[in-house]
Structures are given as structure tokens and as C-alpha cells.
Design an enzyme around this catalytic site. Structure first.
Site, PDB file in Angstrom:
ATOM      1  N   TYR B  95       0.819  -1.219   0.000  1.00 54.35           N
ATOM      2  CA  TYR B  95       0.000   0.000   0.000  1.00 54.35           C
ATOM      3  C   TYR B  95       0.852   1.267   0.000  1.00 54.35           C
ATOM      4  O   TYR B  95       0.492   2.272  -0.592  1.00 54.35           O
ATOM      5  CB  TYR B  95      -0.961   0.003   1.189  1.00 54.35           C
ATOM      6  CG  TYR B  95      -2.180  -0.863   0.939  1.00 54.35           C
ATOM      7  CD1 TYR B  95      -3.000  -0.606  -0.167  1.00 54.35           C
ATOM      8  CD2 TYR B  95      -2.508  -1.927   1.762  1.00 54.35           C
ATOM      9  CE1 TYR B  95      -4.106  -1.398  -0.431  1.00 54.35           C
ATOM     10  CE2 TYR B  95      -3.616  -2.727   1.510  1.00 54.35           C
ATOM     11  CZ  TYR B  95      -4.405  -2.457   0.406  1.00 54.35           C
ATOM     12  OH  TYR B  95      -5.494  -3.227   0.137  1.00 54.35           O
ATOM     13  N   GLU B 191       1.425 -31.097  12.594  1.00 54.49           N
ATOM     14  CA  GLU B 191       0.968 -30.478  11.346  1.00 54.49           C
ATOM     15  C   GLU B 191      -0.423 -29.869  11.462  1.00 54.49           C
ATOM     16  O   GLU B 191      -0.627 -28.708  11.178  1.00 54.49           O
ATOM     17  CB  GLU B 191       0.972 -31.506  10.203  1.00 54.49           C
ATOM     18  CG  GLU B 191       0.308 -30.931   8.931  1.00 54.49           C
ATOM     19  CD  GLU B 191       0.213 -31.921   7.775  1.00 54.49           C
ATOM     20  OE1 GLU B 191       0.897 -32.955   7.812  1.00 54.49           O
ATOM     21  OE2 GLU B 191      -0.535 -31.627   6.836  1.00 54.49           O
ATOM     22  N   ASP B 243       0.977 -35.596   8.629  1.00 51.03           N
ATOM     23  CA  ASP B 243       0.238 -36.614   7.894  1.00 51.03           C
ATOM     24  C   ASP B 243       1.220 -37.528   7.168  1.00 51.03           C
ATOM     25  O   ASP B 243       2.341 -37.122   6.866  1.00 51.03           O
ATOM     26  CB  ASP B 243      -0.668 -35.966   6.828  1.00 51.03           C
ATOM     27  CG  ASP B 243      -1.932 -35.369   7.451  1.00 51.03           C
ATOM     28  OD1 ASP B 243      -2.271 -35.750   8.588  1.00 51.03           O
ATOM     29  OD2 ASP B 243      -2.567 -34.522   6.780  1.00 51.03           O
TER      30      ASP B 243
END
Lengths: 566, 363
Positions: B95, B191, B243
Site C-alpha cells: 500500500y 501439522e 500426515d
């Protein structure tokens, strides 16, 4: 006696005119009105729209030819007024030499009078049957007489005639013959009422006159159409075109029918005399050569030559070496005037034109001229506009069947920066002009709307277009380059200051140091790119600011433009 | 010379170089390392992805002038931030550029990319040049007290990470100034948020005396840095629990342990080389008879790409075998698949068994 059939397939003789002539001889049996009715499609009166066009065209052709022969810069005033449903009045006034009193009725009210047919001369008149056909048409459709005013000089009286045609005898019917006051040094004015239809578009009278103005840049035309819109096409040059010379036929262009006709017409006593006086480029030796090859005695009387002998003569001519015809009898407009003509009526940014050296097809000398207008107001998503001309007369019909169109299609436009798909008219912001000037223009049909396909002519047209195309390509490429370059420049211009600002911020530079950085960078990066500019070659006459003014002059109002853009 | 001045000088030197090159009417160049997996090496002794020598040059030409100007302007902003002890988020930087007229960025992805360039140009992480990311660093719960400072008064604040109930302490985007007190035995990096929640809810950290950290997918830089500092300073082992799929292994675990290709210039500080992998391993899927999902084509592609190109995998035969096993099985299993044996099976059986059996870990 020769029959009409003998002439079938001869382009040399205007077979329409012959037919008409033959028929005219039999006027005692067939009324001329009947003849007209039967042949109106050949005469350009097949429909109401075309009738309007043909009448304007005949009157304009006459006026221009008369002015040019008299060495006067033409100024035509044309007005078409809608009188009622399907009823129009056409008024054409010129500043020509005027017509001597006793000729007026014959010229306007006798079919085929003074017809230019079978003259081997570059002229507009080759095209039509004459103004009298329009008078005839006017009489048949409205019953009104033609009103003619003409004066031949300041101290001469102005004659006013109201004329009709005696359809039984093909003679003028004089309804009024007066001397009137006419404030004109010299000139002729014709007023005709006829059944017709007016429509805008590419085959309109409007378009015809615009194109006439392009190909006759020495002419001023003031035209008011039935919508009361006035168009002023001002002349772009004060130089009259050089008067072309009439020539005798060249033997290579002769076909059996015309040879037989010439043999029967000639005043020559012997074949040798016939050949040397009636043809271009045949001397005693060549005449002897031809006769020997044909096995015909050189002393034979022309009238006694049989059809079979004539055929042998034709064959002999084909195998005899004969010098090409003189070409100085064809007068082109010249590249400058072609360009001027385009420039004054088309608001484009680039113009190029060329005039080819004379060439010959079938013993007929001809010259091809071409011009291209590119960019500016011309839109890029349509097919290019094709302007076809034969002996300074615009051809508006049968574009698809015309040899000019085919030559344009066969030219590889993609090389010149204009897109073109296989075997079609190219697409791009361009108008392409092709003008054929010749002692004899070969048309595909008696309607005289499209050029026939002669390889010699196609070749010349393509060469002319290629010449223009190469110059166009260099302009288009240059334009592309300059555009890219300008884009890069403005990119540079945009971001150089930010390098300065950033360094100023990072190193607390002074304003002076900052501008030094900017200047050095600009210098350095532009140096690498080199200078760019379009060479001032004088072709950039297009101006956005001038556009509304030019349109106004041409009588194109905004609404009209919007309509034509749709 | 303190850290702040070092940064300011680095930026100033680079700018001076550009300035003087231009004055000499030569084209200035900015040289930075190529940040990609193809340009990193992995030495297990060092423990992280290290840049090779390949560099890219940004030379000032007509075509590059916009990016060049933007790079310089971002350097200017960075200098400003460091000087004033301020920070700007990546979004804020984007910005701020809106004030730069023609040189402004039209998308944040553009400013992010240039920011990465500036970072690697100086071989400094973006926090040090004044820019911070938007993303959250990760959640922490367990036997840890974080010592932070009050932003206004500068007074020390002690944050006890056991006292968030069912909630968590959030890792801030800059962790360099934090200090730690802990008596924990190890750090467990998890995770998925779902699994982390379960462990927190059942006070796993009390039972096993550890610090729980939720990675929430691929760990952010600050999360990696947080774990790294904690582990280094307090000498704690780190265990990762993801996982059982290529993404969990190659993207999450590998990035945590050795860093990423894109951040290769700062990996040295932003990875945790002593991390060990708990699971889910390919062997776990069989040993615990876990419910599975079929491997997708993209997963298989990811594995094959990893075996062939990932310098970390290339150095560890164990990982190559694990990946190949996975492809052979054509199966993957999620952490929460352990729930098939009971909701708390993970706490009562899986994790204790893992802790006892280092042979079941992967490097």
C-alpha cells in the site's frame, strides 16, 4: 452481306453498338421504342436505380469529354430532385464549349448520333450509348421532354430547346426552340425527368461522383443529392489532361469479323494499300510478308477477299513479326495526380501511387495506374475498398467479376502489412485504386462493368500494386517501429525519475545530483536506442483536427457518418 | 557497529554503487542469488539448504527500468523503516507503494517478489530490513514461559504457555527479541490444528513434559525461527508429527528441518536441523493398520520429483525408501486416522511408543 453473327465474340467492336446500329437501320420496321425496351439492360437501364446512375453518368461523361476537348477546366453542377414516388429530375450543367444550335436536337434526341463507337482512342465515350438513350428513357417513363440550354460564347445567344424523340423514325421532335437569357459564358445544361430510384451505398450516384472526382482531379463537381445534401468536390489541379490521340488498329488486335468489315468498308484499291493505310505498324514489306504467308496476292481488291482468305490473313498476321503499336496515344493521369485525387477525397495518413510504362494486349496499348490510401480514417476491420476505373470512368458494378479485383487478390498483401486470407480481398485500413487507360478497354460483357482477364493486363496491375505495396510496407513497418519505439521512450520517461527519487532518498542526494542522475540515465538509455522519427516525406497530411472541417465541406454531417459507420 | 547500522550501511553501499555506476555512464547492476531448489546444496553436517553460487543480475535497461526503480524504492522504504525502528507488513509495503505513482505495484505478489529480491540482495531476512509477513507464526502450548516486552513501556512480560486453557499462545511475526524459560524435555511440532487441539485438550504436554507447537501446514518463517531458537538455546530435541503423505513429508517436514529453495538465502537461521520425524511414516500405515486414501497423480508426481531433485531426499536413503514405499502402496494416511483405534489412542499408545523407539523415526 455480313450478319450479326459474324461479330459475336469480338471485343474489338462494341458489339452492342453494332447491334444497335444494325437495328437502327431497320427503323422503318421496328420502332425505336421497341428496340429500347428490348435492350434496356445493355443500355444501363435494367432497373430504376441503375437508370438514375446511367443518366447522370452519360451527362457527366459528355460534359467532361466536351470540356477537355475544348481545353476548359470542367466545372459541373449536378442536381437530383425527388419529384414524387419513383420520379426524379436530373439537372446537369457544365461550363463546356456549348453546342452549336443545329446540333443540339441531334445530339440529344437522335439515338446513336455522333457515337464514338469503333474509334481507337482513349475516351470515356467508349462506355455508353449516349445521352440520347436517357432522353428516350425519360420520354418513355414520364412523357416529359428533355430541356436543353446551351450557349457557345458571351456574345452568342443562349438556345433553349424542349426535345422529344420520334420513336418511329428515330428523329428529334422539337417541342420548343427559344432564345433565352442565360447568365453563362459558355456551357450546356440538360434537365431530364425520369422514373428512377435513389439509394445510398457503394453503387450510388453519390459514390459515382465521388470517384469521378478522384480520378478527374482537374474537375470541380458540385452535387446536390435528392436528400438535399450538397457535396463540393473541388479541383486539385489546374492542369488539363493531355488529349489522347486516335490511332488505327494494330493488326494483332484484329479478329475475323472486324477484318471482314474493314475489308468491305475500305477505300483502298489493293490489299497492300489496305494494310498500310488502315493499320498501325504495317509497311509495304510487312504487308507483302502477310500476303505471302496467307497465299493471297498483294494486288487483290479488298472487297473481293473471301471469308476463307480473310481467315488465312488473320493466321498470317499472328505469325508475322510486327512492331508493337505506338503507346503515346494513351495518356495516364500520372502518379502525382492519382495521389492528389485520392488525397482530396480520402482522409488517410499515407498515400502512394504509381503509373506503369505503356504495355500492349492484343495490339491495344494500355497503361495501368495504381494508388493506395492507408490509415487515418479508414477502418482496419473491413475489406479494403477497391476503386476501379477505366479511361477515367468509375466502375461500380460487378467488382467480383473484374480482372482488377482478381489482380488485387493475387497480389501478396501480407508482405505489405495488410492482412489477407487465401484468395480473398485483403482486410485493412486501405483504399486501393486501379486505373486502366487504353485505346480500347476490354470489358467482360456488354454491360461494361468489369475488366476482362488478359494476362498482360493482370501482370501490369500486379506490378503496379507491388510497386505501391513496397512503399506502403516500408511506411507501415516504420510506423510500427516508431510506435514501439515511442512506447519504449515513454516507458523510459515514466520510470527514470523514480530511479532518481529512490537514490535521492537512499543517499540524501541534492536536487542537483538527482537531476544529474536522471539526465545521465535518459541520455545513456536513449543513446543506446538511437534516434527515432518519421522522415518528413510529405505524406502525413491526415489531421484529426481537420477531419470535422473536411467532412463539413463534403457535406457529411455527424448523423450521416454514424449511419454509414453502422 | 550494531545490527541496525549494519543493515543501513549495507543498503547505503548498494545504493552508492548504483549511483556511481550511473555517473560513470555505465549500466548499474543488482546481483542476487537465484532462489530455487536447483541452486541449493544440502550438507547433513550443516543441516540446512545452502545456496550454490548461481546469481542473477538485474541490469538497468529500458526493459528492466520499472523493476529496477521499484527495487531501489523498496530499498529506500526499508532503509526508512530500519532507521525509525518501524516495521511494515508485506501488505502495508504494497500500500505504501501506491504513493509512488508510476512505480507503484499493481498486485501484492509483485511487491512480495521484489521484497524477496531485496532480501536476498543483502542476504538478510526481511524482518531485519523492516518487513514482516501477514501470516500467523503458529500456536504454542506447554511447559514454556516466553519473555516478551510491553510495546509501550518496554517492560518484561512473562507468558506462561501452560495457562491458556484450551487456547494457545501465538508465535509473533518477529521472534528475535523473545527469551525463553523452560524445563520441558522436548518439542512436538504438529501439522494439523485438529491433532494439536486434541493434544492440548487432553493435557498431553503435562503427561510427557513437552512443548506443543501447531505448524498449521508449511511452517512460517517466524514459526521455524521460534522453534529453532527455542531448541538451540534450551537444548531441546524437536519431533515432527505430520500426515503420512508427500506434502506432509516433503513440504512441511523438509521445510521445517532444512528450509526451502525460495528462502535459501536465509535458511541458515530459518530452519530446525535437529528435528526428527515421528510420523506418520509408511511403516506406521502398515504397523497400525491405518485407514488410507489413494495417492493422487499429483502426489505421485511430487514424490518422483522429490526423489530425483530434492537435495535433502538425495542425501537420505531412509527418505528415498519411505517415498518409494508410499508410491508402491499408492496410499496415504492422515494423522487423525489414528482415531480408528480410539480417540485417545494417539496419546495413550502412538506417541509414547514413538518416544521409546528412536528406530521408528526418520532423519
Amino acid at each position: 452481306m455480313t450478319t450479326l453473327n459474324d461479330f459475336s465474340g469480338t471485343e474489338q467492336l462494341d458489339s452492342n453498338a453494332i447491334k444497335a446500329h444494325e437495328l437502327a437501320k431497320k427503323q422503318r420496321e421496328i420502332s425505336i421504342a421497341e428496340f429500347f425496351e428490348k435492350n434496356r439492360h445493355l443500355l444501363g437501364f435494367d432497373n430504376k436505380r441503375k437508370a438514375l446512375m446511367t443518366t447522370v453518368k452519360e451527362a457527366v461523361d459528355n460534359s467532361l469529354d466536351a470540356c477537355e476537348e475544348a481545353g476548359i477546366l470542367p466545372e459541373l453542377n449536378i442536381e437530383i430532385i425527388e419529384m414524387g414516388e419513383d420520379r426524379f429530375r436530373i439537372i446537369v450543367e457544365d461550363n463546356g464549349p456549348g453546342i452549336v444550335k443545329k446540333q443540339i436536337p441531334k445530339i440529344f434526341a437522335k439515338l446513336l448520333y455522333g457515337s464514338k463507337f469503333h474509334s481507337l482512342k482513349q475516351s470515356r465515350g467508349q462506355q455508353g450509348i449516349g445521352i440520347s438513350a436517357s432522353v428516350m428513357y425519360s420520354q418513355l417513363t414520364t412523357g416529359k421532354p428533355a430541356k436543353i440550354t446551351s450557349t457557345i460564347g458571351v456574345n452568342q445567344p443562349s438556345h433553349y430547346y424542349e426535345l422529344g424523340i420520334d420513336t418511329q423514325k428515330n428523329t428529334p421532335k422539337i417541342l420548343k426552340d427559344e432564345i433565352v437569357e442565360w447568365d453563362k459564358e459558355h456551357g450546356t445544361k440538360i434537365e431530364l425527368d425520369l422514373e428512377a430510384a435513389y439509394q445510398k451505398g457503394i453503387q450510388s450516384v453519390d459514390e459515382y461522383l465521388k470517384q469521378t472526382a478522384i480520378i478527374n482531379p482537374h474537375t470541380t463537381i458540385i452535387y446536390t443529392n435528392p436528400k438535399a445534401e450538397q457535396f463540393i468536390y473541388a479541383r486539385a489541379t489546374d492542369n488539363l489532361p493531355v488529349q489522347p490521340r486516335e490511332i488505327r488498329p494494330h493488326p494483332y488486335g484484329i479478329e475475323i469479323g472486324i477484318l471482314i468489315k474493314m475489308l468491305s468498308w475500305t477505300n483502298a484499291k489493293t490489299l497492300q494499300q489496305f494494310f498500310t493505310t488502315e493499320f498501325e505498324r504495317i509497311g509495304a514489306k510487312t504487308a507483302k510478308d502477310i500476303c505471302e504467308k496467307a497465299g493471297v496476292l498483294i494486288k487483290t481488291k479488298p472487297r473481293s477477299i473471301s471469308r476463307e482468305q480473310a481467315e488465312r490473313l488473320i493466321k498470317a498476321i499472328r505469325v508475322t513479326k510486327i512492331i508493337a503499336p505506338p503507346t503515346d496515344c494513351v495518356k495516364p493521369l500520372g502518379p502525382q495526380l492519382v495521389e492528389k485525387g485520392l488525397k482530396k477525397e480520402i482522409n488517410a495518413e499515407f498515400f502512394v501511387s504509381t503509373t506503369r510504362p505503356p504495355a500492349v494486349y492484343r495490339g491495344n496499348p494500355f497503361i495501368i495506374e495504381a494508388g493506395i490510401a492507408y490509415g487515418g480514417e479508414l477502418t482496419s476491420d473491413n475489406q479494403i475498398k477497391i476503386l476501379r476505373f477505366a479511361n477515367s470512368v468509375p466502375l461500380l458494378y460487378q467488382q467480383g467479376a473484374c480482372g482488377i479485383t482478381d489482380a488485387i487478390i493475387e497480389t501478396g498483401w501480407r508482405n505489405y502489412g495488410i492482412s489477407q486470407s487465401q484468395k480473398s480481398v485483403p482486410v485493412g485500413p486501405a483504399t486501393v485504386l486501379v486505373h486502366m487507360a487504353s485505346v480500347w478497354v476490354p470489358f467482360t460483357s456488354e454491360a461494361k462493368e468489369a475488366l476482362a482477364h488478359y494476362p498482360e493486363i493482370t501482370k501490369e496491375i500486379k506490378l503496379a500494386l507491388q510497386e505501391c505495396g513496397r512503399k506502403l510496407a516500408s511506411y507501415v513497418n516504420k510506423k510500427k517501429r516508431v510506435n514501439e519505439e515511442t512506447k519504449k521512450r515513454s516507458y523510459l520517461e515514466k520510470y527514470v525519475p523514480h530511479i532518481g527519487i529512490a537514490l535521492k532518498e537512499l543517499l540524501a542526494l541534492s536536487d542537483q545530483e538527482e537531476s544529474r542522475i536522471n539526465n545521465t540515465l535518459r541520455d545513456m538509455l536513449e543513446d543506446i536506442r538511437g534516434k527515432v522519427e518519421l522522415e518528413p516525406d510529405g505524406t502525413q497530411t491526415y489531421s484529426e483536427e481537420l477531419k470535422p472541417i473536411i467532412n463539413e465541406e463534403n457535406g457529411v454531417d455527424d448523423e450521416q457518418e454514424r449511419r454509414s459507420n453502422q | 557497529m550494531n545490527k541496525k547500522e549494519e543493515v543501513i550501511n549495507k543498503i547505503k553501499d548498494q545504493a552508492t554503487d548504483v549511483y556511481q555506476t550511473i555517473i560513470k555512464r555505465q549500466k548499474p547492476e543488482l546481483e542476487m542469488p537465484i532462489r530455487a531448489l536447483s541452486n541449493v546444496t544440502y550438507d547433513p553436517k550443516k543441516g540446512f539448504f545452502e545456496l550454490n553460487g548461481a546469481m542473477k543480475k538485474r541490469t538497468l535497461t529500458v526493459n528492466t527500468i520499472k523493476t529496477f526503480a521499484q527495487t531501489l524504492r523498496l530499498m529506500g522504504l526499508s532503509q526508512q523503516l530500519v532507521k525509525t525502528n518501524d516495521i511494515a507488513t508485506k501488505r502495508e509495503a504494497y500500500y505504501i507503494s501506491k504513493n509512488w505513482g508510476d512505480a507503484s505495484f499493481s498486485e501484492q505478489t509483485e511487491s512480495d517478489a521484489i521484497m524477496d529480491d531485496v532480501e536476498s540482495l543483502f542476504m538478510l531476512n526481511r524482518e531485519r530490513i523492516g518487513f514482516i509477513p501477514e501470516e500467523k507464526g503458529g500456536d504454542v502450548a506447554g511447559r514454556l514461559t516466553v519473555i516478551d516486552k510491553d510495546p509501550d513501556s518496554g517492560q518484561e512480560i512473562k507468558i506462561d504457555c501452560t495457562k491458556f486453557g484450551s487456547g494457545s499462545y501465538s508465535v509473533p511475526s518477529t521472534v528475535e527479541e523473545l527469551q525463553f524459560e523452560t524445563k520441558a524435555d522436548f518439542i512436538l511440532a504438529v501439522e494439523t490444528t485438529g491433532m494439536y487441539q486434541r493434544l492440548v485438550k487432553h493435557n498431553y504436554f503435562k503427561k510427557s513434559n513437552c512443548i506443543l507447537i501447531s505448524l498449521g501446514g508449511v511452517p512460517t518463517r517466524s514459526c521455524r525461527r521460534f522453534i529453532r531458537r527455542l531448541s538451540d538455546e534450551k537444548n531441546l530435541p524437536v519431533y515432527a508429527f505430520t500426515d503420512g503423505d508427500p506434502y506432509g513429508w516433503l513440504n512441511i517436514y523438509r521445510t521445517l528441518k532444512v528450509g526451502s529453495g525460495n528462502a535459501a538465502h536465509i535458511n541458515k537461521y530459518f530452519c530446525v536441523p535437529n528435528t526428527k520425524f515421528f510420523g506418520i511414516t509408511a511403516k506406521d500405515i502398515i504397523d497400525y493398520n491405518l485407514p488410507t486414501h489413494p495417492l493422487k497423480d499429483v502426489d505421485i508426481k511430487r514424490v518422483q520429483d522429490g526423489i530425483k531433485n530434492d537435495p535433502f531426499v538425495l542425501q537420505h536413503p531412509e527418505w528415498q525408501k519411505a517415498l518409494q514405499d508410499l508410491v508402491k502402496m499408492k496410499k496415504r494416511a492422515e494423522q487423525q486416522a489414528l482415531a480408528t483405534h480410539g480417540l485417545n489412542f494417539v496419546i495413550s499408545d502412538y506417541l509414547p511408543q514413538k518416544l521409546e523407539n528412536p528406530k521408528s523415526w526418520l532423519p
